[in-house]
Design a protein around this motif. Structure first.
Motif, mmCIF file in Angstrom:
data_model
loop_
_atom_site.group_PDB
_atom_site.id
_atom_site.type_symbol
_atom_site.label_atom_id
_atom_site.label_comp_id
_atom_site.label_asym_id
_atom_site.label_seq_id
_atom_site.Cartn_x
_atom_site.Cartn_y
_atom_site.Cartn_z
ATOM 1 N N GLY A 34 36.659 44.209 45.401
ATOM 2 C CA GLY A 34 35.752 44.970 46.256
ATOM 3 C C GLY A 34 35.009 45.973 45.399
ATOM 4 O O GLY A 34 34.519 45.646 44.308
ATOM 5 N N LYS A 197 35.976 36.832 53.203
ATOM 6 C CA LYS A 197 35.204 37.410 52.099
ATOM 7 C C LYS A 197 35.584 38.843 51.747
ATOM 8 O O LYS A 197 34.876 39.508 50.978
ATOM 9 C CB LYS A 197 33.700 37.315 52.376
ATOM 10 C CG LYS A 197 33.198 35.884 52.522
ATOM 11 C CD LYS A 197 31.697 35.830 52.736
ATOM 12 C CE LYS A 197 31.225 34.387 52.885
ATOM 13 N NZ LYS A 197 29.773 34.291 53.115
ATOM 14 N N GLU A 199 37.931 41.158 49.637
ATOM 15 C CA GLU A 199 38.776 41.064 48.445
ATOM 16 C C GLU A 199 39.953 42.027 48.587
ATOM 17 O O GLU A 199 39.759 43.186 48.986
ATOM 18 C CB GLU A 199 37.947 41.372 47.200
ATOM 19 C CG GLU A 199 36.768 40.423 47.041
ATOM 20 C CD GLU A 199 35.863 40.759 45.863
ATOM 21 O OE1 GLU A 199 36.206 41.697 45.106
ATOM 22 O OE2 GLU A 199 34.825 40.104 45.705
ATOM 23 N N ARG A 226 39.959 34.996 48.992
ATOM 24 C CA ARG A 226 38.955 35.701 49.796
ATOM 25 C C ARG A 226 38.755 35.080 51.167
ATOM 26 O O ARG A 226 37.803 35.412 51.871
ATOM 27 C CB ARG A 226 37.626 35.741 49.024
ATOM 28 C CG ARG A 226 37.770 36.477 47.707
ATOM 29 C CD ARG A 226 36.500 36.524 46.908
ATOM 30 N NE ARG A 226 36.726 37.159 45.621
ATOM 31 C CZ ARG A 226 35.792 37.373 44.708
ATOM 32 N NH1 ARG A 226 34.538 36.986 44.967
ATOM 33 N NH2 ARG A 226 36.069 37.942 43.559
ATOM 34 N N GLU A 249 34.679 44.705 50.664
ATOM 35 C CA GLU A 249 33.668 43.652 50.557
ATOM 36 C C GLU A 249 33.196 43.505 49.116
ATOM 37 O O GLU A 249 33.246 44.456 48.333
ATOM 38 C CB GLU A 249 32.484 43.985 51.465
ATOM 39 C CG GLU A 249 31.746 45.261 51.121
ATOM 40 C CD GLU A 249 30.615 45.562 52.094
ATOM 41 O OE1 GLU A 249 29.933 44.620 52.501
ATOM 42 O OE2 GLU A 249 30.421 46.749 52.434
ATOM 43 N N SER A 250 32.760 42.301 48.779
ATOM 44 C CA SER A 250 32.295 42.028 47.417
ATOM 45 C C SER A 250 31.105 42.905 47.066
ATOM 46 O O SER A 250 30.235 43.160 47.904
ATOM 47 C CB SER A 250 31.899 40.564 47.284
ATOM 48 O OG SER A 250 32.997 39.714 47.502
ATOM 49 N N TYR A 251 31.064 43.353 45.818
ATOM 50 C CA TYR A 251 29.920 44.084 45.301
ATOM 51 C C TYR A 251 28.912 43.036 44.836
ATOM 52 O O TYR A 251 29.166 42.302 43.877
ATOM 53 C CB TYR A 251 30.359 44.993 44.156
ATOM 54 C CG TYR A 251 29.307 45.955 43.683
ATOM 55 C CD1 TYR A 251 29.203 47.225 44.243
ATOM 56 C CD2 TYR A 251 28.425 45.618 42.667
ATOM 57 C CE1 TYR A 251 28.245 48.122 43.807
ATOM 58 C CE2 TYR A 251 27.463 46.507 42.221
ATOM 59 C CZ TYR A 251 27.373 47.762 42.799
ATOM 60 O OH TYR A 251 26.412 48.650 42.360
ATOM 61 N N THR A 252 27.795 42.938 45.509
ATOM 62 C CA THR A 252 26.863 41.831 45.275
ATOM 63 C C THR A 252 25.779 42.138 44.250
ATOM 64 O O THR A 252 25.066 41.231 43.823
ATOM 65 C CB THR A 252 26.189 41.414 46.600
ATOM 66 O OG1 THR A 252 25.516 42.545 47.165
ATOM 67 C CG2 THR A 252 27.232 40.903 47.586
#
Length: 295
Positions: A34, A197, A199, A226, A249-252
């Motif tokens: 995340g 999704k 993490e 995930r 949440e994923s760092y995009t």
């Protein structure tokens, strides 16, 4: 359905002065969980003397740091003029934003007779839109940390970062993120559900624990897949155990990390260094005097 384990690791030794440090993140398998891009575990150690000179002043940009001290005392100083001291069970958060110099003293808890120090330092990556904001600092004492009792006298859960049900930590959220300290009584179990999704990683600072039917050992860092699903924690021992569970949440956006700076482009890293060497991060001063706390 239970989440599957992606990997587990013991991290690597990264001692800092008298502190026995185990660097858990980044590791050979993952650079982030995340928004969490860094985790140093300060292993339990006895400290007989009080350090008044800090561990070494250094800059940061683009992140927030979070120190959570299980046992001991941490004093904070920074070039924005913030100071603060937390004691066993307390935490402090610093948003480096567009650049800051800070230093910390890790000492034994002067409010108790214990000489032990034991704790964590995390770095949380900021979204690009927040990396240019002014620095901030928050010190939160143990009695201010949000704590929820688990069902069936199972123990408790402290919300260090993020939300739990309808309650929120005092630490600001810039994305969907969480950090829980779970204290689970002997013979008890506890389950958390995570959506798709998200993490998630766990760290075991005290004793072994069974996570989704697999036993992991003290000092293990465990990351999960995930997919949506449950994480069930079981304590089959006769001792109370502790688990740190964190992620989000994923760092995009792109992540460019170099030393104490985490930005989104190489050009921003170069600018971070230029600004630091140009003195734009300021100096740490104490007692409202023009004397440097640490150069």
């Amino acid at each position: 359905m239970k989440k599957q384990t992606s990997f587990s690791t013991k991290g690597q030794r990264a001692d800092l002065g008298p502190l026995q440090i185990q660097r858990m993140l980044p590791n050979r398998y993952a650079d982030a969980v995340g928004p969490f891009v860094f985790l140093d575990y300060v292993a339990p150690a006895i400290k007989e003397t009080i350090n008044k000179n800090g561990m070494g002043a250094h800059p940061h940009r683009g992140i927030a740091t979070l120190t959570y001290i299980l046992q001991g005392e941490v004093e904070h100083f920074d070039s924005a003029g913030n100071t603060g001291k937390i004691y066993s069970g307390g935490m402090q958060w610093m948003k480096a934003g567009n650049g800051i110099i800070h230093d910390e003293n890790f000492n034994y808890d002067s409010q108790t007779d214990s000489k032990y120090i034991h704790g964590f330092q995390f770095w949380l990556n900021l979204p690009s839109k927040n990396k240019a904001e002014k620095p901030e600092h928050i010190a939160i004492q143990a009695n201010e940390v949000l704590q929820k009792q688990l069902a069936d006298n199972g123990g408790w859960l402290k919300v260090i970062v993020g939300n739990y049900k309808s309650s929120s930590s005092k630490i600001p959220n810039y994305s969907e993120q969480f950090l829980y300290h779970i204290h689970l009584e002997a013979g008890k179990s506890f389950t958390l559900n995570f959506k798709d999704k998200i993490e998630v990683a766990a760290f075991l600072p005290t004793y072994n624990a069974i996570l989704n039917d697999t036993e992991f050992h003290k000092g293990d860092f465990v990351e999960f897949d995930r997919n949506s699903g449950d994480i069930e924690i079981k304590n089959t021992s006769e001792k109370v155990i502790d688990i740190m569970l964190f992620g989000g949440e994923s760092y995009t956006e792109a992540i460019i990390a170099e030393g104490p700076f985490i930005m989104n482009t190489h050009a921003e890293i170069a600018e971070a260094y230029r600004d630091f060497y140009a003195g734009k991060y300021g100096e740490i001063k104490i007692n409202n005097k023009n004397e440097n706390y640490k150069k």
